[in-house]
Design a protein around this motif. Structure first.
Motif, PDB file in Angstrom:
ATOM      1  N   ASP A 118       1.644   5.100  -1.136  1.00  0.00           N
ATOM      2  CA  ASP A 118       0.759   3.968  -1.403  1.00  0.00           C
ATOM      3  C   ASP A 118       0.788   2.951  -0.273  1.00  0.00           C
ATOM      4  O   ASP A 118      -0.194   2.275  -0.007  1.00  0.00           O
ATOM      5  CB  ASP A 118       1.115   3.294  -2.720  1.00  0.00           C
ATOM      6  N   VAL A 121      -1.842   3.442   2.211  1.00  0.00           N
ATOM      7  CA  VAL A 121      -3.154   2.912   1.880  1.00  0.00           C
ATOM      8  C   VAL A 121      -3.147   1.400   2.005  1.00  0.00           C
ATOM      9  O   VAL A 121      -4.059   0.789   2.511  1.00  0.00           O
ATOM     10  CB  VAL A 121      -3.548   3.325   0.443  1.00  0.00           C
ATOM     11  N   MET A 122      -2.148   0.805   1.543  1.00  0.00           N
ATOM     12  CA  MET A 122      -2.089  -0.661   1.567  1.00  0.00           C
ATOM     13  C   MET A 122      -0.727  -1.069   2.083  1.00  0.00           C
ATOM     14  O   MET A 122       0.282  -0.520   1.692  1.00  0.00           O
ATOM     15  CB  MET A 122      -2.272  -1.193   0.151  1.00  0.00           C
ATOM     16  N   ARG A 126       1.053  -6.609   1.636  1.00  0.00           N
ATOM     17  CA  ARG A 126      -0.070  -7.040   0.800  1.00  0.00           C
ATOM     18  C   ARG A 126       0.152  -6.671  -0.662  1.00  0.00           C
ATOM     19  O   ARG A 126      -0.194  -7.412  -1.567  1.00  0.00           O
ATOM     20  CB  ARG A 126      -1.366  -6.432   1.327  1.00  0.00           C
ATOM     21  N   ARG A 127       0.751  -5.530  -0.848  1.00  0.00           N
ATOM     22  CA  ARG A 127       1.038  -5.144  -2.234  1.00  0.00           C
ATOM     23  C   ARG A 127       2.098  -6.077  -2.827  1.00  0.00           C
ATOM     24  O   ARG A 127       2.019  -6.466  -3.991  1.00  0.00           O
ATOM     25  CB  ARG A 127       1.519  -3.696  -2.262  1.00  0.00           C
ATOM     26  N   LEU A 129       2.489  -9.090  -2.009  1.00  0.00           N
ATOM     27  CA  LEU A 129       1.809 -10.357  -2.270  1.00  0.00           C
ATOM     28  C   LEU A 129       1.118 -10.317  -3.631  1.00  0.00           C
ATOM     29  O   LEU A 129       1.196 -11.276  -4.409  1.00  0.00           O
ATOM     30  CB  LEU A 129       0.783 -10.631  -1.159  1.00  0.00           C
ATOM     31  N   VAL A 130       0.482  -9.221  -3.914  1.00  0.00           N
ATOM     32  CA  VAL A 130      -0.178  -9.082  -5.215  1.00  0.00           C
ATOM     33  C   VAL A 130       0.840  -9.246  -6.335  1.00  0.00           C
ATOM     34  O   VAL A 130       0.611  -9.979  -7.307  1.00  0.00           O
ATOM     35  CB  VAL A 130      -0.876  -7.704  -5.322  1.00  0.00           C
ATOM     36  N   TYR A 131       1.982  -8.611  -6.180  1.00  0.00           N
ATOM     37  CA  TYR A 131       2.962  -8.677  -7.264  1.00  0.00           C
ATOM     38  C   TYR A 131       3.679 -10.021  -7.322  1.00  0.00           C
ATOM     39  O   TYR A 131       4.124 -10.449  -8.375  1.00  0.00           O
ATOM     40  CB  TYR A 131       3.940  -7.501  -7.166  1.00  0.00           C
ATOM     41  N   LEU A 134       1.259 -11.847  -9.303  1.00  0.00           N
ATOM     42  CA  LEU A 134       1.324 -11.389 -10.698  1.00  0.00           C
ATOM     43  C   LEU A 134       2.561 -11.940 -11.399  1.00  0.00           C
ATOM     44  O   LEU A 134       2.511 -12.290 -12.583  1.00  0.00           O
ATOM     45  CB  LEU A 134       1.364  -9.859 -10.740  1.00  0.00           C
ATOM     46  N   LEU A 184      -2.472 -16.692  -6.175  1.00  0.00           N
ATOM     47  CA  LEU A 184      -2.698 -16.113  -4.849  1.00  0.00           C
ATOM     48  C   LEU A 184      -3.055 -17.203  -3.844  1.00  0.00           C
ATOM     49  O   LEU A 184      -2.568 -17.213  -2.710  1.00  0.00           O
ATOM     50  CB  LEU A 184      -3.824 -15.082  -4.938  1.00  0.00           C
ATOM     51  N   ASP A 188      -1.028 -18.075  -0.569  1.00  0.00           N
ATOM     52  CA  ASP A 188      -1.702 -18.105   0.730  1.00  0.00           C
ATOM     53  C   ASP A 188      -1.477 -19.434   1.426  1.00  0.00           C
ATOM     54  O   ASP A 188      -1.382 -19.519   2.646  1.00  0.00           O
ATOM     55  CB  ASP A 188      -3.206 -17.884   0.550  1.00  0.00           C
TER      56      ASP A 188
ATOM     57  N   LEU B  18     -11.876 -17.031  -2.990  1.00  0.00           N
ATOM     58  CA  LEU B  18     -10.559 -16.709  -3.538  1.00  0.00           C
ATOM     59  C   LEU B  18     -10.670 -15.644  -4.628  1.00  0.00           C
ATOM     60  O   LEU B  18      -9.850 -14.718  -4.704  1.00  0.00           O
ATOM     61  CB  LEU B  18      -9.917 -17.981  -4.098  1.00  0.00           C
ATOM     62  N   ARG B  21     -11.239 -12.360  -2.911  1.00  0.00           N
ATOM     63  CA  ARG B  21     -10.004 -11.851  -2.300  1.00  0.00           C
ATOM     64  C   ARG B  21      -9.059 -11.330  -3.379  1.00  0.00           C
ATOM     65  O   ARG B  21      -8.395 -10.298  -3.200  1.00  0.00           O
ATOM     66  CB  ARG B  21      -9.342 -12.979  -1.503  1.00  0.00           C
ATOM     67  N   LEU B  25      -7.711  -7.518  -3.415  1.00  0.00           N
ATOM     68  CA  LEU B  25      -6.289  -7.187  -3.315  1.00  0.00           C
ATOM     69  C   LEU B  25      -5.814  -6.370  -4.515  1.00  0.00           C
ATOM     70  O   LEU B  25      -5.056  -5.408  -4.375  1.00  0.00           O
ATOM     71  CB  LEU B  25      -5.464  -8.480  -3.207  1.00  0.00           C
ATOM     72  N   GLU B  28      -6.837  -2.858  -4.292  1.00  0.00           N
ATOM     73  CA  GLU B  28      -6.057  -2.094  -3.308  1.00  0.00           C
ATOM     74  C   GLU B  28      -4.644  -1.804  -3.776  1.00  0.00           C
ATOM     75  O   GLU B  28      -3.977  -0.938  -3.214  1.00  0.00           O
ATOM     76  CB  GLU B  28      -5.960  -2.881  -1.996  1.00  0.00           C
ATOM     77  N   ALA B  29      -4.194  -2.560  -4.746  1.00  0.00           N
ATOM     78  CA  ALA B  29      -2.774  -2.492  -5.109  1.00  0.00           C
ATOM     79  C   ALA B  29      -2.440  -1.327  -6.009  1.00  0.00           C
ATOM     80  O   ALA B  29      -1.303  -1.200  -6.442  1.00  0.00           O
ATOM     81  CB  ALA B  29      -2.354  -3.794  -5.786  1.00  0.00           C
ATOM     82  N   ARG B  30      -3.391  -0.506  -6.288  1.00  0.00           N
ATOM     83  CA  ARG B  30      -3.098   0.624  -7.167  1.00  0.00           C
ATOM     84  C   ARG B  30      -2.111   1.564  -6.486  1.00  0.00           C
ATOM     85  O   ARG B  30      -2.241   1.878  -5.313  1.00  0.00           O
ATOM     86  CB  ARG B  30      -4.382   1.370  -7.516  1.00  0.00           C
ATOM     87  N   ALA B  31      -1.174   1.990  -7.271  1.00  0.00           N
ATOM     88  CA  ALA B  31      -0.134   2.865  -6.727  1.00  0.00           C
ATOM     89  C   ALA B  31      -0.659   4.280  -6.572  1.00  0.00           C
ATOM     90  O   ALA B  31      -1.484   4.741  -7.354  1.00  0.00           O
ATOM     91  CB  ALA B  31       1.070   2.855  -7.649  1.00  0.00           C
ATOM     92  N   GLU B  32      -0.170   4.910  -5.572  1.00  0.00           N
ATOM     93  CA  GLU B  32      -0.521   6.314  -5.358  1.00  0.00           C
ATOM     94  C   GLU B  32       0.397   7.205  -6.199  1.00  0.00           C
ATOM     95  O   GLU B  32       1.457   6.771  -6.627  1.00  0.00           O
ATOM     96  CB  GLU B  32      -0.345   6.653  -3.883  1.00  0.00           C
TER      97      GLU B  32
END
Lengths: 192, 329
Positions: A118, A121-122, A126-127, A129-131, A134, A184, A188, B18, B21, B25, B28-32
Motif C-alpha cells: 500500500d 500506492v500512497m 500521507r497515509r 497523516l490520514v490516520y 482520524l 486535517l 496541515d 479542504l 483534499r 486523501l 488514497e488511504a485504502r490498504a492494499e
C-alpha cells in the motif's frame, strides 16, 4: 468487487447455503474463506501503526472459539463485529500507552520496517497523516468514517454491524467528515 | 437525513479545498491486500492455535470446551509450543535465596532485560551485599516491554491460584515449577480472548483502564524514586486485581523490575509467571532472564528447560546466547 459488494455477497452466499458456514467449520476453511477480507478490515480500522498479522490472528482465534455463536444468516457481519472489537481493544491499549508516554505516537515510531504494497500506492507519510486526523475523531465517528470511506460499506451495512439506525449512521458520517476535514486542516497548519 | 454521497464532500461545512483534499486523501488511504506470505504465516498460527486448543481439527464446540476446562486462562496460540504459565503458585516464606552452585549472577551489566525506570534513577542497594543472590538490574534502559505489543489482547485471569499475591503483603510468593514447562512459551497472545471476543459491542471498562493506568504511572514513579517495595507491591496488587486490564502486562513488568532490583528472585519469578513472555517484544531476553532466575534459586532443571530453545534458535543474539550459555553450565 467493492468492499460493500463483497460483504453483501458473502452474506448472501451464507444465507443461500447455510451449510457453507457450519458451526464446526474447520479453522483452515474459515480462514481460507475470510482471511483476505479480515486483513483488509483490520488494516483500515487500525491504521498503519498496528500489527496487521497479529490482529488478523486474534480475530480468527476468537471467531473460531465463538463459532457456535456464529450468526449463520450474517456470518460476515458477525465476523466484522469481532474484528471491530479486536481493533478497538488494540487501539485502546495503544492509546493508554501513548497517554502514559510509554510509547511515542505510533504513527511516527511503529511504522512497518518494510514498506508494504500500500505504501507503493500512497506514501507512508500521507497515509499516516490520514490516520492522525482520524485519530482525532471520537471513536464512533472514526469507525463510521473508516467503514464508509475506506471499506466502502453502505449506511445500511454500517448500521447493521454497529447495531444502530441508518439515519444515525448518516448523521455520524456527516459529522465525521466535517471533523476529519477540520483535523486535517489543523494538522496541515502544524497543530500538534 | 439521506445517506451521504460517496466522494461528494460538498455538503461538508469546511472550505471546499479542504473538503476536496480530505476526500482525496481518504480515497488514497485504502490498504492494499496483504502479502501471500503474511497470509500463510497467520494461517499457520491460527491453525496451530486451534489444534492446541481442541486437540484436533476444527471443532468449535471442542474449542470452547477446552477453554472451559482450562479455566479460561490458558489459551494456546503458538505454533507447536506450550504457553509458559505457572501451574501452581505457592506462598512461601521470604528468606535468603540460596544461590545455585555454579549459577551465574543475574542480569549482567549491560544487557539487563528489565529496565522500566528512567535512566536517572539510581538503583539503591537494598539487599545484603555479602551474598546477593541476584545481581541488581543495572542501568535501566528504555522500557522493556512497553514497546508496542499489540499482538496480545488484554489478559484474562490465571486459572486456579489467583488467591496468592493480590495485596501488597509482606509474605512473598514463589513460583513452583510448571507442570508443562517443557518448552518455551507459545507465540503471541497466550491469553484467552479479551473483551472483543464477543461479537457484541466492546465492553469498554473505562474505570478499570483508568485505574490500572493511574496505578501504573504511580508504580513507575515509585520505581523512578527508588521506592522499590512500593513499586513492586502496587504493581503486583493492581495487576492481580485487574488481570484483564489493558495494561496488566506492563504492571507485571514493573513488578518484575522492582523485584529484580530488590534482589528477590522468587518475586521476580512470580511476576514472570503472570506475564505472557511470548507476547513481549523482548521475549528472548525475558526467557533468558527467566532461566537465570531459576538458576539463582537452584533449580537448574527449570533453567535448562528455558535456555535450551534459546541456544538452539539461530536468531538469538550473541549477547543473549552468551548469557544463556552461562546458565547452569
Amino acid at each position: 468487487m467493492s468492499a460493500s459488494r463483497a460483504l453483501i455477497a458473502a452474506d448472501s452466499a451464507a444465507v443461500a447455503e447455510p451449510a457453507a458456514e457450519p458451526a464446526t467449520m474447520s479453522p483452515a476453511a474459515l480462514y481460507a474463506r475470510h482471511a483476505d477480507t479480515v486483513a483488509r478490515w483490520v488494516a483500515h480500522l487500525a491504521g498503519p501503526g498496528a500489527d496487521r498479522e497479529a490482529l488478523v490472528h486474534d480475530v480468527f482465534v476468537i471467531a473460531l472459539r465463538r463459532m457456535p455463536e456464529l450468526d449463520r444468516a450474517r456470518p460476515t457481519t458477525w465476523l466484522y463485529r469481532v474484528a471491530l472489537n479486536v481493533v478497538r481493544n488494540d487501539r485502546r491499549r495503544r492509546k493508554l500507552r501513548s497517554w502514559l508516554s510509554l510509547t511515542p505516537e505510533h504513527h511516527e515510531t511503529v511504522a512497518s520496517p518494510a514498506p508494504g504494497p500500500d505504501e507503493a500506492v500512497m506514501s507512508g507519510a500521507r497515509r499516516a497523516l490520514v490516520y492522525r486526523a482520524l485519530d482525532r475523531l471520537p471513536e464512533k465517528q472514526r469507525t463510521v468514517l473508516v467503514m464508509f470511506e475506506l471499506e466502502g460499506m453502505t449506511g445500511a451495512e454500517i448500521a447493521e454491524v454497529l447495531g444502530i439506525r441508518p439515519a444515525t449512521v448518516f448523521v455520524q458520517i456527516h459529522r465525521a467528515r466535517a471533523a476529519f476535514a477540520k483535523a486535517l486542516g489543523a494538522l496541515d497548519g502544524g497543530a500538534p | 437525513m439521506n445517506e451521504p454521497r460517496r466522494g461528494d464532500w460538498s455538503e461538508v461545512p469546511v472550505e471546499p479545498a479542504l473538503a476536496e483534499r480530505s476526500a482525496a486523501l481518504l480515497a488514497e488511504a485504502r490498504a492494499e491486500p496483504w502479502s501471500a506470505e503474511a497470509r500463510a504465516r497467520v494461517q499457520a498460527q491460527v491453525v496451530a492455535s486451534s489444534q492446541k486448543r481442541a486437540g484436533s481439527w476444527g471443532a468449535g464446540a471442542v474449542v470452547i470446551a477446552g477453554m472451559a476446562l482450562a479455566g479460561g486462562a490458558m489459551a494456546m496460540w503458538g505454533a507447536g509450543r506450550v504457553p509458559e504459565r505457572s501451574a501452581v503458585v505457592v506462598a512461601e516464606e521470604r528468606g535468603r535465596v540460596p544461590k545455585a552452585e555454579g549459577a551465574p549472577a543475574l542480569a549482567p551489566k549491560t544487557d539487563s532485560a528489565l529496565a522500566l525506570a528512567p535512566k536517572t534513577e539510581p538503583a539503591p542497594a537494598l539487599a545484603p551485599k555479602t551474598e546477593p543472590a541476584v545481581a541488581p538490574a543495572p542501568k535501566p534502559e528504555p522500557a522493556l516491554a512497553l514497546a508496542p505489543a499489540s499482538k496480545s489482547p488484554p489478559r484474562a485471569p490465571a486459572p486456579a491460584p489467583k488467591t496468592a499475591p493480590a495485596a501488597p503483603a509482606p509474605a512473598a510468593t514463589a513460583v513452583a515449577p510448571e507442570a508443562t514447562a517443557s518448552a518455551p512459551a507459545a507465540s503471541r497472545a497466550s491469553e484467552p480472548a479479551p473483551a472483543p471476543d464477543a461479537p457484541a459491542p466492546t465492553t469498554d471498562d473505562a474505570p478499570t483502564a483508568e485505574a490500572t493506568a493511574l496505578a501504573l504511572r504511580a508504580a513507575l514513579d515509585h520505581l523512578a524514586a527508588g521506592r522499590l517495595p512500593a513499586a513492586h507491591d502496587l504493581a503486583r496488587s493492581t495487576a492481580a486485581q485487574h488481570p484483564r486490564a489493558p495494561l496488566a502486562s506492563e504492571l507485571r513488568l514493573v513488578q518484575l523490575e522492582a523485584a529484580l532490583r530488590l534482589r528477590r528472585p522468587r518475586d521476580a519469578l512470580a511476576a514472570l509467571a503472570e506475564l505472557d513472555v511470548e507476547a513481549q517484544p523482548r521475549r528472548v531476553e525475558l526467557t533468558v532472564l527467566h532461566a537465570e532466575l531459576w538458576a539463582a534459586i537452584g533449580d537448574c532443571a527449570q533453567a535448562r528447560t528455558r535456555v535450551g530453545p534459546v541456544l538452539a534458535d539461530a536468531t538469538t543474539t550473541p549477547e543473549l546466547r552468551a548469557r544463556a550459555a552461562r546458565v547452569c553450565p
